[in-house]
Design a protein around this motif. Structure first.
Motif, PDB file in Angstrom:
ATOM      1  N   VAL A 283      13.761  17.455  -0.162  1.00  0.00           N
ATOM      2  CA  VAL A 283      12.340  17.329   0.139  1.00  0.00           C
ATOM      3  C   VAL A 283      12.036  15.788   0.193  1.00  0.00           C
ATOM      4  N   HIS A 284      11.493  15.736   1.487  1.00  0.00           N
ATOM      5  CA  HIS A 284      11.092  14.289   1.619  1.00  0.00           C
ATOM      6  C   HIS A 284       9.439  14.617   2.114  1.00  0.00           C
ATOM      7  N   VAL A 285       8.564  13.911   0.978  1.00  0.00           N
ATOM      8  CA  VAL A 285       7.178  14.247   1.183  1.00  0.00           C
ATOM      9  C   VAL A 285       6.840  12.577   1.700  1.00  0.00           C
ATOM     10  N   TRP A 286       6.535  12.676   2.998  1.00  0.00           N
ATOM     11  CA  TRP A 286       5.881  11.519   3.573  1.00  0.00           C
ATOM     12  C   TRP A 286       4.567  11.341   3.759  1.00  0.00           C
ATOM     13  N   PHE A 287       3.828  10.242   3.799  1.00  0.00           N
ATOM     14  CA  PHE A 287       2.540   9.963   3.920  1.00  0.00           C
ATOM     15  C   PHE A 287       2.270   9.049   5.050  1.00  0.00           C
ATOM     16  N   GLY A 288       1.075   9.114   5.675  1.00  0.00           N
ATOM     17  CA  GLY A 288       0.900   8.106   6.531  1.00  0.00           C
ATOM     18  C   GLY A 288       0.173   6.804   6.124  1.00  0.00           C
ATOM     19  N   LEU A 289      -0.224   5.832   6.913  1.00  0.00           N
ATOM     20  CA  LEU A 289      -0.850   4.617   6.538  1.00  0.00           C
ATOM     21  C   LEU A 289      -2.274   4.803   6.189  1.00  0.00           C
ATOM     22  N   MET A 290      -2.733   3.829   5.255  1.00  0.00           N
ATOM     23  CA  MET A 290      -4.099   3.997   4.855  1.00  0.00           C
ATOM     24  C   MET A 290      -4.602   2.725   5.327  1.00  0.00           C
ATOM     25  N   ARG A 291      -5.980   2.992   6.066  1.00  0.00           N
ATOM     26  CA  ARG A 291      -6.756   1.870   6.588  1.00  0.00           C
ATOM     27  C   ARG A 291      -7.625   1.379   5.531  1.00  0.00           C
ATOM     28  N   LEU A 292      -7.756   0.151   5.316  1.00  0.00           N
ATOM     29  CA  LEU A 292      -8.903  -0.257   4.776  1.00  0.00           C
ATOM     30  C   LEU A 292      -9.841  -0.881   5.789  1.00  0.00           C
TER      31      LEU A 292
ATOM     32  N   PRO B  92      -2.036  13.940   3.197  1.00  0.00           N
ATOM     33  CA  PRO B  92      -1.199  12.698   3.277  1.00  0.00           C
ATOM     34  C   PRO B  92      -0.783  12.353   4.327  1.00  0.00           C
ATOM     35  N   GLN B  93      -0.650  13.389   5.175  1.00  0.00           N
ATOM     36  CA  GLN B  93      -0.116  12.945   6.477  1.00  0.00           C
ATOM     37  C   GLN B  93      -1.082  12.736   7.581  1.00  0.00           C
ATOM     38  N   THR B  94      -2.125  12.600   7.319  1.00  0.00           N
ATOM     39  CA  THR B  94      -3.402  11.708   8.269  1.00  0.00           C
ATOM     40  C   THR B  94      -3.363  10.264   7.977  1.00  0.00           C
ATOM     41  N   LEU B  95      -4.006   9.654   8.916  1.00  0.00           N
ATOM     42  CA  LEU B  95      -4.537   8.414   8.802  1.00  0.00           C
ATOM     43  C   LEU B  95      -5.645   8.291   8.097  1.00  0.00           C
TER      44      LEU B  95
ATOM     45  N   ASP C 112       6.605   6.563   2.546  1.00  0.00           N
ATOM     46  CA  ASP C 112       5.695   6.430   3.621  1.00  0.00           C
ATOM     47  C   ASP C 112       6.499   6.799   4.987  1.00  0.00           C
ATOM     48  N   GLU C 113       5.787   7.345   5.804  1.00  0.00           N
ATOM     49  CA  GLU C 113       6.309   7.978   7.110  1.00  0.00           C
ATOM     50  C   GLU C 113       7.365   7.215   7.828  1.00  0.00           C
ATOM     51  N   ARG C 114       7.524   5.880   7.732  1.00  0.00           N
ATOM     52  CA  ARG C 114       8.334   5.211   8.099  1.00  0.00           C
ATOM     53  C   ARG C 114       9.932   5.351   7.905  1.00  0.00           C
ATOM     54  N   GLN C 115      10.041   6.083   6.985  1.00  0.00           N
ATOM     55  CA  GLN C 115      11.466   6.327   6.312  1.00  0.00           C
ATOM     56  C   GLN C 115      11.884   7.749   6.524  1.00  0.00           C
TER      57      GLN C 115
ATOM     58  N   ILE D 220       0.849  -1.301   0.098  1.00  0.00           N
ATOM     59  CA  ILE D 220      -0.238   0.003  -0.170  1.00  0.00           C
ATOM     60  C   ILE D 220       0.755   1.277   0.019  1.00  0.00           C
ATOM     61  N   GLY D 221       2.109   1.316   0.850  1.00  0.00           N
ATOM     62  CA  GLY D 221       2.792   2.230   0.592  1.00  0.00           C
ATOM     63  C   GLY D 221       3.454   2.640  -0.607  1.00  0.00           C
ATOM     64  N   HIS D 222       3.544   1.747  -1.440  1.00  0.00           N
ATOM     65  CA  HIS D 222       4.252   2.189  -2.725  1.00  0.00           C
ATOM     66  C   HIS D 222       2.898   2.664  -3.770  1.00  0.00           C
ATOM     67  N   ILE D 223       1.717   2.084  -3.460  1.00  0.00           N
ATOM     68  CA  ILE D 223       0.507   2.470  -4.188  1.00  0.00           C
ATOM     69  C   ILE D 223       0.360   3.996  -4.081  1.00  0.00           C
ATOM     70  N   ARG D 224       0.489   4.260  -2.651  1.00  0.00           N
ATOM     71  CA  ARG D 224       0.281   5.618  -2.521  1.00  0.00           C
ATOM     72  C   ARG D 224       1.210   6.402  -2.727  1.00  0.00           C
ATOM     73  N   SER D 225       2.564   5.950  -2.640  1.00  0.00           N
ATOM     74  CA  SER D 225       3.610   6.754  -3.453  1.00  0.00           C
ATOM     75  C   SER D 225       3.504   7.018  -5.019  1.00  0.00           C
ATOM     76  N   THR D 226       2.994   6.110  -5.531  1.00  0.00           N
ATOM     77  CA  THR D 226       2.738   6.234  -7.051  1.00  0.00           C
ATOM     78  C   THR D 226       1.752   7.411  -7.391  1.00  0.00           C
ATOM     79  N   VAL D 227       0.644   7.183  -6.570  1.00  0.00           N
ATOM     80  CA  VAL D 227      -0.523   7.978  -6.532  1.00  0.00           C
ATOM     81  C   VAL D 227      -0.295   9.562  -6.203  1.00  0.00           C
ATOM     82  N   ILE D 228       0.358   9.560  -5.253  1.00  0.00           N
ATOM     83  CA  ILE D 228       0.686  10.964  -4.837  1.00  0.00           C
ATOM     84  C   ILE D 228       1.597  11.394  -5.477  1.00  0.00           C
TER      85      ILE D 228
END
Ligand code: ARG
Length: 574
Positions: free
Chosen positions: A362-371, A434-437, A338-341, A136-144
């Protein structure tokens, strides 16, 4: 076209400088102008005076009065007034709003200034790891990342998008052992990446239980790194299999990269880099490893060579920056992960700073996405199968389209459903900070009356159908040639929203938050729907009618363009 915000800020600056000589608050901060929260307060508002007045122990209202006293207002402003505790409210002229809408209609960039012209940005995004499914992290990275890519290009930046594949890690020793011992060739043909993942997991588990196995994995890795032809051939095969699968996803999402340089691209530079860092006194030996201590930056030490001689993730990233700086001379390098990096990026940014690199990083990080089922995590192995998620999106969208447009030919329904389904998934991600859950639900993603892609896509199609009706009724009419007039309140509110498109595009890009643009588009579509409900189109007198159609057409153009910047298609008809 200069955004109104910019015009007002530029107008305020010299006046604020004169009214507040020696202000401790920087001029740029004082002169910030924002969209007014409430039409009562005008169209734009400057809130910066209070802070400066307070710091200088002056009465903010009086100070604001001095700024406005005797001033000749910018052409676009009808009136400006001091309000509340020392705000300045600006009311724009209707003619200025009408002219702005006309300019958006004519300009190939919808009135958005080319603020990136002459600047180069390297965008590092997606970057999945070979022989593992995208999580999911790579997917969000791809879309964002892809939205940021489109936004930057639209602003005139030269963009180099680079898919920094994880194709040179210690995992390959483990996979090679797994492959030699457990591969199921039939499965490898059927579902290659899943099979690679399976043999990886199996071999990894064995390496934990059996030191012999672990040693064998290390030997395979060393052989690969030393250029052993058999292992190199296997490694290439793993990459090709993975790329085929990743490419399917990229194609489906309309994502393309200028460069696909994996970590392996830099592998021959790592030894030299570590030697150079040591020579410069930046790296030191610590327990057999080479480490850059980052006490000054208050960061944990950055490991650049392990005690077994292997190189780290950071070593490759440092080499990559040096290469990009030399080859592309970028003004900025932007990474989306994702934010873990976060720590990793802070560490290697600090190391390259010490090497004298001044390029903005610039590091653009995003949080997790819950399903609804819970959070996805690769570690647990329940990797989201993006293909399946997208298939489901298209199926659900097809049901929507079939019920809303039963008369549409089946082929067209399918095509529309593809755009609606993919758009829904993408928008569900991009419309959130992006930075919120965030929690993904189908109901929200596909809501026809909420902040969703289908809602906005329907809004575009609805405007197109007004246009069709006009053409039927007035075949000789030419609304595009008609001047746009802004008279009634709903039209004024709409034109004001349109003029804010460039502000939204710029802010979304500069804050690396595509949701700023998504919020804007939703707001615009709501302004349109109240316009549509409040003023008659086809029954209005000639001239007024054309002006209204023209304003509608500009709205449609901005909506389609804006969604396009988020990577979302807008079918002509739905
Ligand atoms: N491959 C990494 C991962 O999957 C992401 C790489 C991000 N880009 C970078 N230059 N480090 O976690």
């Amino acid at each position: 076209m200069r955004p109104f915000e910019q015009i007002l800020t530029d107008w305020l600056k010299p006046r604020l400088a004169a009214a507040f000589p020696d202000s401790p608050v920087p001029l740029a901060k004082m002169a910030v102008v924002v969209a007014a929260a409430n039409p009562e307060f005008g169209d734009y508002q400057c809130n910066g005076i209070m802070g400066a007045a307070k710091a200088m122990r002056r009465n903010p209202r009086e100070a604001a009065e001095t700024v406005l006293a005797g001033a000749d207002l910018p052409d676009c402003v009808e009136k400006a007034e001091v309000a509340g505790a020392g705000f300045i409210n600006f009311f724009l002229k209707n003619d200025a709003l009408a002219a702005a809408a006309g300019e958006i209609a004519r300009d190939p960039h919808c009135g958005v200034p080319q603020i990136g012209a002459g600047k180069t940005v390297v965008l590092d995004y997606s970057s999945p790891n070979v022989a593992k499914p995208m999580h999911i992290g790579h997917i969000r990275s791809t879309v964002i990342g892809n939205a940021l890519d489109r936004l930057h290009r639209f602003l005139g930046y030269r963009v180099l998008s680079d898919n920094h594949l994880g194709d040179w890690g210690t995992q390959f020793g483990i996979i090679i052992m797994g492959f030699r011992n457990f591969v199921d060739e039939a499965a490898l043909r059927e579902t290659p990446v899943e099979e690679l993942e399976r043999i990886y997991v199996k071999s990894y588990e064995q390496s934990k239980a059996d030191p012999e196995w672990l040693a064998a994995c290390r030997r395979e890795l060393v052989k690969l790194q030393g250029g052993d032809p058999d292992n190199l051939a296997l490694w290439k095969r793993f990459i090709a299999l993975s790329m085929d699968e990743f490419d399917k996803i990229y194609k489906r999402l309309g994502v393309r990269f200028d460069l696909v340089r994996g970590e392996s691209h830099y592998r021959d530079q790592l030894a030299g880099l570590v030697a150079r860092l040591a020579e410069l006194g930046l790296a030191r030996e610590s327990e057999g490893a080479q480490v850059v201590f980052l006490e000054e930056e208050k960061l944990l030490p950055c490991l650049i060579r392990k005690s077994d001689g292997g190189y780290n993730y950071a070593t490759t990233d440092i080499a990559t920056v040096l290469n990009r700086v030399e080859e592309f001379k970028p003004d900025r390098i932007v990474y989306v992960t994702d934010e873990r990096q976060q720590l990793h990026f802070k560490q290697f940014f600090a190391v390259v700073r010490r090497l004298g690199v001044t390029t903005e990083l610039v590091h653009v990080w995003f949080g997790l996405m819950r399903l609804p089922e819970g959070t996805f995590s690769t570690r647990q192995g329940n990797v989201i199968k993006l293909e399946r998620l997208l298939d489901e999106a298209e199926q659900r969208a097809l049901a929507l389209v079939q019920s809303s447009s039963p008369e549409m030919p089946a082929e067209t329904q399918k095509e529309v459903a593809r755009a609606v389904g993919l758009g829904a998934v993408r928008y569900a991600d991009l419309s959130q900070n992006p930075q919120t859950l965030i929690t993904f639900t189908w109901d929200k993603a596909l809501a026809l009356n909420g902040n969703s892609a289908p809602y906005l896509q329907y809004a575009c199609a609805r405007i197109a159908s007004v246009r069709d009706k006009y053409r039927d009724r007035f075949p000789a009419g030419d609304y595009e040639a008609a001047p746009i007039r802004v008279e009634e309140a709903a039209g004024r509110a709409l034109a004001l929203r349109l003029a804010r498109f460039s502000e939204a595009v710029i802010r979304a890009t500069e804050t690396y938050r595509p949701n700023v643009l998504a919020d804007y588009l939703y707001d615009l579509s709501q302004a349109y729907s109240s316009y549509y409900q409040n003023v008659p189109f086809l029954t209005a007198p000639e001239g007024v009618r054309e002006s209204r159609l023209h304003l509608s057409a500009v709205t449609e153009r901005v909506l389609r363009q804006g969604l396009g910047l988020l990577g979302i298609e807008t079918p002509e008809r739905i």
